[in-house]
Write a protein that holds these residues in place. Structure first.
Motif: not given
Length: 314
Positions: A157-158, A171-172, A176-177, A184-186
């Motif tokens: 969960f971001h 997906p990003l 963790e890095s 911003t992914g997907g």
């Protein structure tokens, strides 16, 4: 020639003047200016090595677990049906009509249920989401494909905003890095807008880019969010394709976790698995009631053979 008395007075005056210079009061300090030290500086503390990433993650997880426990204790005696988690600084919005009670579904009905296993605070909990293929067929098909392929497994969960929503599916977040890029992914694939259903507490909808760069309001290919309130600004602008029918309290606890400047939870909250099943007939009666987040016994389709056997003979 000076008299002895005069000599004594002069000596006394010299002594008083000397002491006055030695005990002069410190100057008045300007705001923000620290006084000069009056003693020798203390020896510098011994240098300790910086904590490792693993140690920081462990401390964050322990803090998260303690916070979950404190939230559970604080809400265990709350009056049923009242909400403790809305932000008092944001305008309150009355919840929309409650979702249909799954225990009252018709015996011959078939409902698609997404089972999301979430890991946080050292434990795992299940969130059940009813999908609406009749209202958002392309969105639901895309979501099921993602679930069947294991796409969501291991994602975090971001985004978590108390009283508003929680968001995942990027997906990003498997890396963790790459935290600075989370959210911003997907975008490699988008899904046509199917804006038909309105938001309500527990609604599940697809995220998307803004109207300025996305006038057709196409949905992100994987990111989705779950609403908890204050959704007037987004209602009728995003594709709603599901509704939480069990585990809403889990989502609420996620929404109040400590976050960074980007509203990203500090401690990792991860989807361990996500799969879609067909639920035939009504779901079994709630095994536990917690506010408005009823927890239903897992349907048979979600159980293993041994679990189903024990459940039916118990």
């Amino acid at each position: 020639m000076k008299t002895p008395l005069l000599t004594c007075l002069l000596a006394l005056g010299f002594h008083v003047a000397t002491n006055a210079q030695q005990t002069k009061a410190p100057e008045t300090l300007r705001p923000g200016l620290a006084p000069a030290p009056t003693t020798s500086p203390a020896p510098a503390p011994a240098t300790t090595p910086a904590p490792s990433t693993a140690e920081i993650d462990k401390l964050a997880e322990e803090a998260q677990k303690a916070l979950f426990q404190s939230v559970d204790k604080g809400t265990s005696g709350a009056t049923k049906g009242t909400s403790q988690n809305y932000n008092s600084n944001t305008p309150m919005r009355l919840p929309a009509q409650r979702a249909e009670d799954p225990s009252l579904w018709a015996k011959d009905s078939v409902h698609k249920i997404a089972l999301m296993e979430v890991a946080f605070g050292g434990a795992r909990e299940t969130v059940m989401i009813e999908l609406f293929p009749n209202d958002a067929p392309q969105t639901v098909n895309n979501f099921i494909d993602k679930c069947d392929s294991g796409f969501y497994n291991g994602l975090a969960f971001h985004r978590a905003i108390e009283g508003f929503l929680v968001q995942t599916g990027d997906p990003l977040t498997s890396d963790e890095s790459a935290r600075t890029k989370w959210g911003t992914g997907g975008e490699e694939k988008t899904v046509p807008a199917e804006i038909k259903l309105r938001h309500r507490v527990g609604a599940v909808a697809m995220a998307r880019r803004s109207d300025k760069v996305n006038p057709e309001r196409r949905s992100n290919g994987s990111q989705f969010y779950i609403t908890l309130g204050n959704y007037g600004a987004i209602d009728g602008k995003y594709t709603v394709f599901g509704q939480v029918v069990s585990g809403l309290e889990t989502i609420k606890r996620i929404s109040i976790m400590p976050v960074d400047a980007n509203d990203c939870p500090v401690a990792r909250i991860e989807i361990k698995s996500m799969k879609v099943i067909n639920q035939k007939g009504p779901m079994q009666l709630p095994s536990m009631a917690s506010g408005d987040g009823l927890r239903y016994i897992k349907p048979d389709a979600a159980r293993g053979f041994v679990s189903r056997w024990f459940h039916h003979i118990w």
